[in-house]
Motif scaffolding. Structure first.
Motif, PDB file in Angstrom:
ATOM      1  N   VAL A   1      39.635  13.145  51.852  1.00 14.14           N
ATOM      2  CA  VAL A   1      39.964  14.092  50.780  1.00 14.14           C
ATOM      3  C   VAL A   1      40.626  13.357  49.615  1.00 14.14           C
ATOM      4  CG1 VAL A   1      41.427  16.055  50.167  1.00 14.14           C
ATOM      5  CG2 VAL A   1      40.114  16.103  52.286  1.00 14.14           C
ATOM      6  N   LYS A   2      41.561  12.444  49.930  1.00 15.64           N
ATOM      7  CA  LYS A   2      42.234  11.681  48.871  1.00 15.64           C
ATOM      8  C   LYS A   2      41.231  10.808  48.110  1.00 15.64           C
ATOM      9  CE  LYS A   2      46.556  11.429  51.502  1.00 15.64           C
ATOM     10  NZ  LYS A   2      47.495  10.544  52.229  1.00 15.64           N
ATOM     11  N   ALA A   3      40.295  10.181  48.844  1.00 15.99           N
ATOM     12  CA  ALA A   3      39.294   9.345  48.191  1.00 15.99           C
ATOM     13  C   ALA A   3      38.397  10.177  47.286  1.00 15.99           C
ATOM     14  CB  ALA A   3      38.462   8.613  49.249  1.00 15.99           C
ATOM     15  N   ALA A   4      38.012  11.359  47.765  1.00 19.27           N
ATOM     16  CA  ALA A   4      37.185  12.239  46.939  1.00 19.27           C
ATOM     17  C   ALA A   4      37.927  12.649  45.677  1.00 19.27           C
ATOM     18  CB  ALA A   4      36.773  13.471  47.749  1.00 19.27           C
ATOM     19  N   ALA A   5      39.224  12.903  45.788  1.00 19.24           N
ATOM     20  CA  ALA A   5      40.019  13.289  44.618  1.00 19.24           C
ATOM     21  C   ALA A   5      40.072  12.161  43.589  1.00 19.24           C
ATOM     22  CB  ALA A   5      41.433  13.672  45.052  1.00 19.24           C
ATOM     23  N   VAL A   6      40.191  10.913  44.066  1.00 13.36           N
ATOM     24  CA  VAL A   6      40.205   9.776  43.140  1.00 13.36           C
ATOM     25  C   VAL A   6      38.872   9.643  42.424  1.00 13.36           C
ATOM     26  CG1 VAL A   6      40.319   7.249  43.020  1.00 13.36           C
ATOM     27  CG2 VAL A   6      42.000   8.504  44.367  1.00 13.36           C
ATOM     28  N   LEU A   7      37.770   9.829  43.154  1.00 17.71           N
ATOM     29  CA  LEU A   7      36.454   9.723  42.537  1.00 17.71           C
ATOM     30  C   LEU A   7      36.230  10.826  41.499  1.00 17.71           C
ATOM     31  CD1 LEU A   7      34.306   8.787  45.663  1.00 17.71           C
ATOM     32  CD2 LEU A   7      34.972   7.303  43.774  1.00 17.71           C
ATOM     33  N   VAL A   8      36.712  12.041  41.786  1.00 16.92           N
ATOM     34  CA  VAL A   8      36.604  13.127  40.803  1.00 16.92           C
ATOM     35  C   VAL A   8      37.432  12.797  39.565  1.00 16.92           C
ATOM     36  CG1 VAL A   8      37.194  15.543  40.355  1.00 16.92           C
ATOM     37  CG2 VAL A   8      36.045  14.930  42.476  1.00 16.92           C
ATOM     38  N   ALA A   9      38.625  12.233  39.775  1.00 17.24           N
ATOM     39  CA  ALA A   9      39.463  11.853  38.638  1.00 17.24           C
ATOM     40  C   ALA A   9      38.776  10.785  37.791  1.00 17.24           C
ATOM     41  CB  ALA A   9      40.815  11.338  39.134  1.00 17.24           C
ATOM     42  N   TRP A  10      38.068   9.861  38.430  1.00 19.33           N
ATOM     43  CA  TRP A  10      37.328   8.815  37.700  1.00 19.33           C
ATOM     44  C   TRP A  10      36.215   9.452  36.860  1.00 19.33           C
ATOM     45  CZ3 TRP A  10      35.092   3.858  40.519  1.00 19.33           C
ATOM     46  CH2 TRP A  10      34.674   2.944  39.556  1.00 19.33           C
ATOM     47  N   LEU A  11      35.503  10.420  37.464  1.00 19.73           N
ATOM     48  CA  LEU A  11      34.460  11.128  36.727  1.00 19.73           C
ATOM     49  C   LEU A  11      35.037  11.864  35.512  1.00 19.73           C
ATOM     50  CD1 LEU A  11      32.405  12.556  39.718  1.00 19.73           C
ATOM     51  CD2 LEU A  11      31.521  11.026  37.966  1.00 19.73           C
ATOM     52  N   GLU A  12      36.196  12.495  35.699  1.00 19.58           N
ATOM     53  CA  GLU A  12      36.834  13.190  34.583  1.00 19.58           C
ATOM     54  C   GLU A  12      37.204  12.223  33.467  1.00 19.58           C
ATOM     55  OE1 GLU A  12      40.077  15.063  36.571  1.00 19.58           O
ATOM     56  OE2 GLU A  12      38.981  16.920  36.938  1.00 19.58           O
TER      57      GLU A  12
END
Length: 357
Positions: free
Chosen positions: A331-342
């Motif tokens: 979940v934490k890794a997915a959140a980082v990837l979403v933040a990168w996309l943003e």
């Protein structure tokens, strides 16, 4: 909401019963007050050391329950310091008494043999989930008992007492879930609480935020909406369908929608989704440690990149030993990837291109 560990739930119940503010416990443990709220909400899992510090702050100690478990000290006797090293030493001695080898223990717990050796040789702390599983593996249960006097003062008053102080009846166990989410957004935006009153159209006070996060006060709906607007967000339950959505919110929704579409495409290709073994654990430990070291060094040199951040979080995913830990790290890794996309979408001209597409 995630799964709330029984020890955390018991500690939170004691804190509420005593009327101890979450801010005081957070200060004693050495974490932000939001962490106390997230632990009680199941959004995050504290470490074993943090649980020990939490218990010490409110006068509780971790106790082993079962045959041949360490007895509570006699009244007047000096209590032993039940830190991580003491707890692990007791469990190791119990393993030796039961003739449970390290390899067998690793199999029972579903972790690598190297992980067990780190716990015993370097006195490193297992996760709270692994500690509980270790305790059960040797035939004991884990709970709380009365310990040395609390390090923080309770503000609860006796029933029927008068005054303006907070009473135990006013203490809520969990903050409103929307407050937990909004506080996470505030932290992500690096906004201190002291800045909120100046930015808020509804004059949301810093003291009000502290009470909401602590669970002492439930905010009104209009206050929640005002706080959300201050952070550039909105509450879907009160937003008219035709209202303009804040850019940050629209960006994240678009990204999550794209992820949903891509996930559906992958599912169509493989016919419902593959079922693979996790393949994580101790073989990845060296790589994970190296990625974490690069991440820390780059942060100190102010040269942090998304690539290094992603390497670090994926390293934690790959070294996770058991399903609960693995899921939390994913979940934490997915959140980082979403933040990168943003971040990609907000770069020069990218947002305008998306809006005109």
């Amino acid at each position: 909401m995630g799964t709330i560990h029984p020890l955390v739930a018991e500690l939170d119940a004691v804190r509420v019963e005593l009327g101890v503010p979450a801010e005081d416990v957070a200060k004693a443990v050495g974490v932000a007050v939001e962490e106390i709220s997230w632990w009680a909400s199941g959004l995050r899992m504290p470490s074993l050391g943090q649980v020990i510090a939490y218990g010490t702050a409110i006068g509780r100690q971790i106790d082993f329950l079962g045959d041949a478990a360490p007895a509570a000290p006699e009244e007047g006797a000096e209590a032993e310091t039940r830190d991580v090293a003491w707890l692990m030493a007791v469990l190791d001695a119990r393993c030796a008494a039961l003739n449970i080898s390290q390899r067998r223990l690793a199999t029972i717990l579903g972790v690598g043999h190297c992980t067990i050796r780190r716990w015993t040789r370097t006195a490193s702390s297992p996760s709270l989930v692994n500690f509980t599983a270790y305790t059960h593996a040797v035939g004991w249960a884990v709970g709380l008992r009365q310990g040395p006097p609390p390090k923080v003062k309770a503000v609860a008053m006796a029933a029927g007492a008068e005054g303006d102080h907070v009473t135990a009846a006013k203490v809520r166990r969990l903050p409103h879930r929307l407050i937990v989410m909004l506080e996470a957004i505030r932290i992500e935006q690096n906004l201190p609480r002291s800045a909120i009153p100046q930015l808020s159209s509804n004059a949301v006070k810093k003291t009000s935020l502290q009470q909401w996060v602590s669970g002492f006060v439930t905010p009104r709906l209009d206050d929640l909406a005002a706080y959300a607007r201050t952070l550039g967000c909105d509450l879907d339950i009160v937003r008219p369908a035709e209202a303009e959505v804040a850019p940050q919110v629209r960006r994240r929704r678009d990204i999550l929608q794209q992820i949903e579409v891509e996930r559906g495409a992958r599912e169509m290709q493989v016919g419902g989704g593959p079922s693979y073994a996790d393949g994580t654990g101790s073989p990845w430990q060296e790589m994970a440690d190296e990625a974490f070291r690069h991440d820390i060094e780059a942060g100190r040199a102010n040269q942090l990149t998304w690539a290094l951040r992603t390497q670090s979080v994926l390293g934690r995913v790959l070294r996770s030993d058991n399903p609960p830990e693995l899921r939390a790290e994913l979940v934490k890794a997915a959140a980082v990837l979403v933040a990168w996309l943003e971040d990609l979408d907000t770069r020069d001209g990218q947002e305008e291109d998306n809006e005109n597409a």
